[in-house]
Write an enzyme that holds these catalytic residues in place. Structure first.
Site, PDB file in Angstrom:
ATOM      1  N   TYR A 103      53.173  41.903  29.150  1.00 45.18           N
ATOM      2  CA  TYR A 103      52.032  41.796  28.555  1.00 45.18           C
ATOM      3  C   TYR A 103      51.572  42.989  29.154  1.00 45.18           C
ATOM      4  CZ  TYR A 103      47.812  39.369  26.984  1.00 45.18           C
ATOM      5  OH  TYR A 103      46.616  38.963  26.603  1.00 45.18           O
ATOM      6  N   TYR A 133      46.661  41.044  40.817  1.00 40.09           N
ATOM      7  CA  TYR A 133      45.840  41.152  41.983  1.00 40.09           C
ATOM      8  C   TYR A 133      46.132  42.546  42.904  1.00 40.09           C
ATOM      9  CZ  TYR A 133      42.803  39.860  45.827  1.00 40.09           C
ATOM     10  OH  TYR A 133      41.770  39.708  46.834  1.00 40.09           O
TER      11      TYR A 133
END
Length: 309
Positions: free
Chosen positions: A144, A114
């Site tokens: 990731y 975010y």
């Protein structure tokens, strides 16, 4: 409980089966993971991008992770990875602890996506907290790396710092950047000291030549045998076959990229390729229209025949 298995091979970034009413299809997931094992996958990642992980609550994720373990009753060596990254540090720690307590072979953790303008030092401190507080002594964490979705691109220097601090727990990364140059740089810089799993099907041959440990891809849901044959051709040093399979993979992956999102495409195509029902994506994703699926199925069949055979 954790495991000490080496992680390598072809992993499906598994879908999460949902019924028409939006409920999780637990029996469907176990049957589906068994299907992936029989089709040549060494393992699966649960609740990644293709599994729509960020769309599920912590409680739902735990249920899905628990259910997936049942595949090992039929396929005891099937490797299982859990997507546990969220923008919340505390939720990520909770989910990571849960995955390892259940006996998962590793976790795949998104950066906190975010506040994507945070400094690398902040991301590094965030991952340090996750590893120190949630990853057991023999646990394996994969970062990731998927800038197109997360908006966070992490440098080789960042990976090196994390490796230096946690050589036993920072096991590697899933690189879904789709960047050929970065794929090569990973191999040149880290060799086999980090387990790199390529996240873009068509880059698997290149990644393997750059010391990658394997792949974790959406395409493994639609053409798992093609990926497994590519893996085996590389292991055998069969350059001629590897070159041929590379061309097929390039065409097959183009279908996935042309009809996003991958989870909706896969759920729409599976009934045409297999005996599985038409599972639904979770909102905000919507099912793809039938004419779109017709076109995608035609192109995929044209690229690689029946990709599950």
């Amino acid at each position: 409980m954790t495991t000490t298995k080496a992680l390598q091979g072809i992993f499906a970034a598994s879908i999460t089966p949902l019924l028409e009413n939006g409920a999780f299809d637990s029996q469907g997931l176990v049957a589906y993971l068994s299907y992936l094992a029989k089709q040549g996958c060494h393992g699966a990642l649960l609740l990644g991008t293709t599994g729509e992980g960020p769309s599920f609550s912590c409680e739902e994720r735990e249920q899905i992770l628990r259910t997936a373990l049942e595949v090992r009753q039929e396929h005891p060596d099937f490797l299982l990875l859990a997507g546990t990254g969220t923008p919340s540090l505390e939720e990520t720690i909770l989910l990571t602890k849960t995955a390892f307590s259940l006996g998962y072979d590793g976790v795949v953790v998104l950066p906190p996506y975010y506040f994507r303008s945070a400094k690398e030092a902040g991301f590094l401190a965030w991952f340090e907290q996750v590893i120190r507080r949630a990853v057991p002594k023999d646990g394996k964490l994969l970062l990731y790396h998927i800038p197109p979705m997360s908006g966070v691109s992490l440098s080789l220097s960042f990976l090196e710092k994390l490796q230096d601090k946690f050589p036993d727990n920072f096991y590697g990364l899933k690189d879904s950047s789709g960047d050929e140059a970065f794929c090569q740089q990973l191999g040149e810089h880290f060799g086999k000291t980090l387990a790199v799993f390529n996240g873009k099907d068509n880059l698997l041959p290149l990644a393997l030549k750059q010391n990658a440990a394997g792949s974790i891809t959406a395409g493994a849901n639609l053409f798992p045998n093609l990926l497994r044959r590519t893996w085996e051709a590389y292991q055998k040093g069969d350059e001629r076959n590897l070159s041929r399979l590379s061309e097929v993979l390039e065409q097959a992956r183009q279908v996935i990229d042309h009809f996003p999102p991958a989870s909706a495409l896969i759920k729409g195509l599976l009934p045409r390729l297999t005996g599985f029902p038409r599972w639904q994506p979770r909102l905000p994703l919507l099912p793809l229209a039938e004419d779109v699926l017709d076109q995608a199925y035609h192109l995929l069949s044209e690229a690689c025949g029946n990709p599950t055979i």
